[in-house]
Structure formats: structure tokens, C-alpha cells
Design an enzyme around this catalytic site. Sequence first.
Site, PDB file in Angstrom:
ATOM      1  N   TRP A  51      42.387  31.982  32.857  1.00  0.00           N
ATOM      2  CA  TRP A  51      41.204  32.237  33.771  1.00  0.00           C
ATOM      3  C   TRP A  51      40.965  33.804  33.903  1.00  0.00           C
ATOM      4  O   TRP A  51      39.940  34.068  33.946  1.00  0.00           O
ATOM      5  CB  TRP A  51      41.912  31.831  35.243  1.00  0.00           C
ATOM      6  CG  TRP A  51      40.622  32.084  36.328  1.00  0.00           C
ATOM      7  CD1 TRP A  51      39.639  31.257  36.438  1.00  0.00           C
ATOM      8  CD2 TRP A  51      40.544  33.427  37.060  1.00  0.00           C
ATOM      9  NE1 TRP A  51      38.950  32.200  37.614  1.00  0.00           N
ATOM     10  CE2 TRP A  51      39.665  33.188  37.911  1.00  0.00           C
ATOM     11  CE3 TRP A  51      41.603  34.584  37.284  1.00  0.00           C
ATOM     12  CZ2 TRP A  51      39.324  34.115  38.943  1.00  0.00           C
ATOM     13  CZ3 TRP A  51      41.210  35.264  38.159  1.00  0.00           C
ATOM     14  CH2 TRP A  51      40.212  35.133  39.011  1.00  0.00           C
ATOM     15  N   HIS A  52      41.873  34.647  33.712  1.00  0.00           N
ATOM     16  CA  HIS A  52      41.414  35.939  33.599  1.00  0.00           C
ATOM     17  C   HIS A  52      40.665  36.330  32.558  1.00  0.00           C
ATOM     18  O   HIS A  52      39.782  37.406  32.434  1.00  0.00           O
ATOM     19  CB  HIS A  52      42.988  36.854  33.634  1.00  0.00           C
ATOM     20  CG  HIS A  52      43.517  37.121  35.086  1.00  0.00           C
ATOM     21  ND1 HIS A  52      44.104  35.960  35.505  1.00  0.00           N
ATOM     22  CD2 HIS A  52      43.414  37.784  36.082  1.00  0.00           C
ATOM     23  CE1 HIS A  52      44.595  36.316  36.752  1.00  0.00           C
ATOM     24  NE2 HIS A  52      44.114  37.675  37.048  1.00  0.00           N
ATOM     25  N   GLY A  53      40.856  35.742  31.371  1.00  0.00           N
ATOM     26  CA  GLY A  53      39.751  36.114  30.067  1.00  0.00           C
ATOM     27  C   GLY A  53      40.257  35.450  28.903  1.00  0.00           C
ATOM     28  O   GLY A  53      41.205  34.869  28.622  1.00  0.00           O
ATOM     29  N   PHE A  87      36.243  39.582  35.527  1.00  0.00           N
ATOM     30  CA  PHE A  87      36.788  38.091  35.404  1.00  0.00           C
ATOM     31  C   PHE A  87      35.779  37.323  36.232  1.00  0.00           C
ATOM     32  O   PHE A  87      36.105  35.931  36.267  1.00  0.00           O
ATOM     33  CB  PHE A  87      38.257  38.238  35.953  1.00  0.00           C
ATOM     34  CG  PHE A  87      39.175  39.174  35.289  1.00  0.00           C
ATOM     35  CD1 PHE A  87      39.120  39.279  33.842  1.00  0.00           C
ATOM     36  CD2 PHE A  87      39.739  39.860  36.172  1.00  0.00           C
ATOM     37  CE1 PHE A  87      39.994  40.130  33.388  1.00  0.00           C
ATOM     38  CE2 PHE A  87      40.680  40.932  35.797  1.00  0.00           C
ATOM     39  CZ  PHE A  87      40.787  40.880  34.180  1.00  0.00           C
TER      40      PHE A  87
END
Length: 517
Positions: free
Chosen positions: A340-342, A517
Site C-alpha cells: 500500500w505504501h508504494g 502515498f
Amino acid sequence: MMRIDIHKLLKLLAFNEQDPLLFNSAFFLIFFGFFLTAYLLFQKNRNTRIYFLTLFSLYFFYKTCGWYVGFILLAAVVDFNISKIIYETTSKHARKVLITLSILLNVGLLFYFKYTNFFIDIINDVSQQQLHPLKLLLPVGISFYTFENVSYTVDVYRREIKPVDRFIDYLFFLSFFPKLMMGPIVRAADFLPQIEKKPFVTDEQLGQGLYLITAGIIKKVVISDYINANYVMYIFDNPSAHTGLECLLAVYAYAMVIYCDFSGYSDMARGMAKWIGFEINLNFLSPYQSSSITEFWRRWHISLSSWLRDYIYIPLGGNRSGYFNTYRNLFITMLIGGFWHGASWNFIFWGALHGAALALHKLQKDYERKPLLVIPYSPKVTKFINKILVDLPVFTVPYSPALTKMLKVMATFHFVCLGWIFFRCNSFADSWTFINQIFSHFNIAVLPQLVANYANVIMMLWLGFLLHSITSPTELEYQKFLTKLSTPLKIVYLFAAIYLAIQFKQADVIKPIYLQF
């Protein structure tokens, strides 16, 4: 002359990609002041208040990311209507189809902007293709309002909440400007009931808001930006050019940078919300005081970790399907959290690292309650192995609970710092170079020179850890003190914090870390 003034005004009010509107900008503080003045005129009438706040939030979002504001409008239209149909539908099959459609639409849009080029790179590496990356810009805040959309429709699907009747109420919830870009991730069940309440800002909320806004400004602008610009970026951009000691200090510095950056922004968001009469959830609770990785995730980015628990870990089965499945579910949940962060192997590895640590900590706690490993015909070996599994990971010191806890806190903090290396480095290779520098090129002889050259950075680092160590009761007492101040003194206090931030503000704008993000 008048045309020039109007032209300048319009230019100032339009979106500028080089100078987006952020909480830590001087223009925003003036902007927010005008907003509060206007809000006082509209707050008494429910409909006028909601429309005004929604329009202001959308304009604020436009000033931050331009015409990408259209995506939040699209997301609001889709989920508002799908959730109403889900609630009114009695067919289980139809409801499942609709909730699946909602999740696919939300996650699909996020996936397209955030992960398309990542998978294009993987295809090129695996198949020797030469697919060209798409020219995509990640819409600001899309990860946060996507999660809010998903949680809303899932909660409606579970019959935990009723969908709102008016579209404007849902759009207001989704676009509420303090939390729009970087969270906290707010649940509809917590926020929507506040819309119906009469706007009444108590003296306590004014004092708490003043404390949170000023603390956030100091964390973000004075501490985080200063350490980041004057040390962290310099070391992380080229780790092989620096000694292990310099790299180790950079890890500790980045741990404070990301904490002060994100928690500072969250503090400002909560403080602004309080001044408008709304409450949004706490997102950080002195996370580096955690004595285990499980506790860390109860204190760090609380809104994300609770979202991952409720909408991924529990649907996967949580801890209901035996030991192995529990550990697997923890690992998968954090792997998804990392992704999810990247779109980067660094984030995937970071998520896997934390997932493995959470699973191992859960395993260790399970062994404490009931040792699982039994060696047939060898009770001594069984006892020895189980003692290792139970005792070694927690650094138990006989007759000294305080020292035991301190060792646990230090161990947890250094594990988190290890993860920050992968989180911050520009590539997976740079991460291992960074670690190699620490363990293979640790030159203690440069310590005097390092202290002399970066005395201000080290001072800021200690200040950050000092603020982090302040206990909740102490914070509450200080908030009560601010609450009792007269209005003129409150204004003086706020402007003193702004003046301090101006003195330390860096020449180049340092965007919040979680903006990406």
C-alpha cells in the site's frame, strides 16, 4: 494597474504544481485564518455549514493537486450510490456482487495510478519486453480516501452502519480537508454522526487544538524538515560515500524525521478539526516507546493498522483458524500494508519484514501460554528449546522488570530502524549498501568531526526524542494550561510558534513524506 492586481490574485488562487498548498506553508496559515473567519458566519445553519465546508475542502484539494480533485468527486458518486443499493438489496448474491464491484472500482483506480508502471517493469524484466512506462502522476490522497470508501461500503454491507441519505454529507465526509491528503484514515461510523451535531467548540477543544497545531508545526517544520534537509537526504542519497557511523546516525535521524513529519501533520489535522468542532482519531501514540513490534503497530499510524486489522486480517480469518493460519494472516496483512505504501520492492520487503516480526512475536506469545514444541523422549531438550523460544526474543533480566522493558524497547526500536532503511532508500540495492556500510565500514574515529559538523542536527534529534518521550498525562496538563489562557495570549502563543517555524524553515519546500502515498 487593477488588471495586474486581479491577474496576480487569480494566479495566487490557482493551482501551482511547484507550490502546492500544504499545512506547513505560510500561505496556508493565512488561508486557514480567512477560512475560520468565514466559517463563523456559516456555522449556525446546518446545510450552509456543510456546503461551505465541502466547497472549501474541494478547493483546498484543488490547490494541492489540481484537477485530480475530480477523482474524489467520482469516488464519492460511485460509493454513495452503490452503498445505498447494497443496503436496500435483500439478495445475498446481489449484495456480494455489488460489494465486489465497489472494492474492484476503488482498488482498481488506486492500482492503475500507483502500480501500473511497477508491473510494467516486472514484465519487462521477466519477458525481455520493452513496454514503455505510462506517464502517470499519483493523485494526492488517493490511498487514504480509497481506504475510507472501502471501509464505508464494507460497513454498510455488514449492516454495521446505515448509508447517509444525502450525497453532500458523504462528499463532506470524504473530502473533509484536515484529513484528506494524509489521513488519519477516518471511519464513516465515527465521523458522520458529528455532522448532525450543533457546531459548538468548547474551551477544551480550543486549548487542545492550539496545542496540536503548534506541536505539529514544530514537529514538521522545525525538527523534521531541518534534520531531513541538513543531514538525512545527504546521507541516504549516496550511502556508499559515508562511513558506517554516519549512516547509523542517519537511520536514527530518519526515524525521527518520519515520526515528526507524519505525526506533526496528523497533529495539525486533528487540531484544525477541533477548531471547527469535529473530532478525528488519534494516529500516533509515542510509537518508539513500544516494547514489542505488536505494540509498535498499536501506536504507529493507528488508523492504518486498525484498518488493515478490520478489513484484511480479520476477513482472512484472523486468529480463528489455528496457529499457522494466524501467523500467515499476519504476514499477508503486513505484506499488503507494505505494498500500500508504494510500488517498490523496498516497500514490499519492509512489509514482509514487519509481517514476519509480528508473526514471530505472536508465536513467542503462544509459546509463553502453552509450549508447542515437544521433542520425544527428551524432556531436557524440549525444555531448553522452549526456553530459548520464550525468553531470548524478549531479553528477560531476572529481578529487574525495568531493565527488561528498557531492553525490549531498545530492541523494538532498532528493529523498526532496520525497516526504515528499506523504507527510505531509493532502491533495494541502496538498502543493502546502507546496511553494509554500517556493519563493514563503521569508523568511530570520525565521531568528533561528525559531532562538530552536525551539532545542530544532533541537537534537533535529541529535541525530537525529548518531545516523543512526553507522557499523555503531561500533554493533557499542558493542554489544560493552554485552555486557561486568555484569547490574546492564545493568539500570541500561536504566532510565537509560527515565528519559530519561519526561522527554521528551509529554503526549498520539503513536502510531507506521506504525500507520496
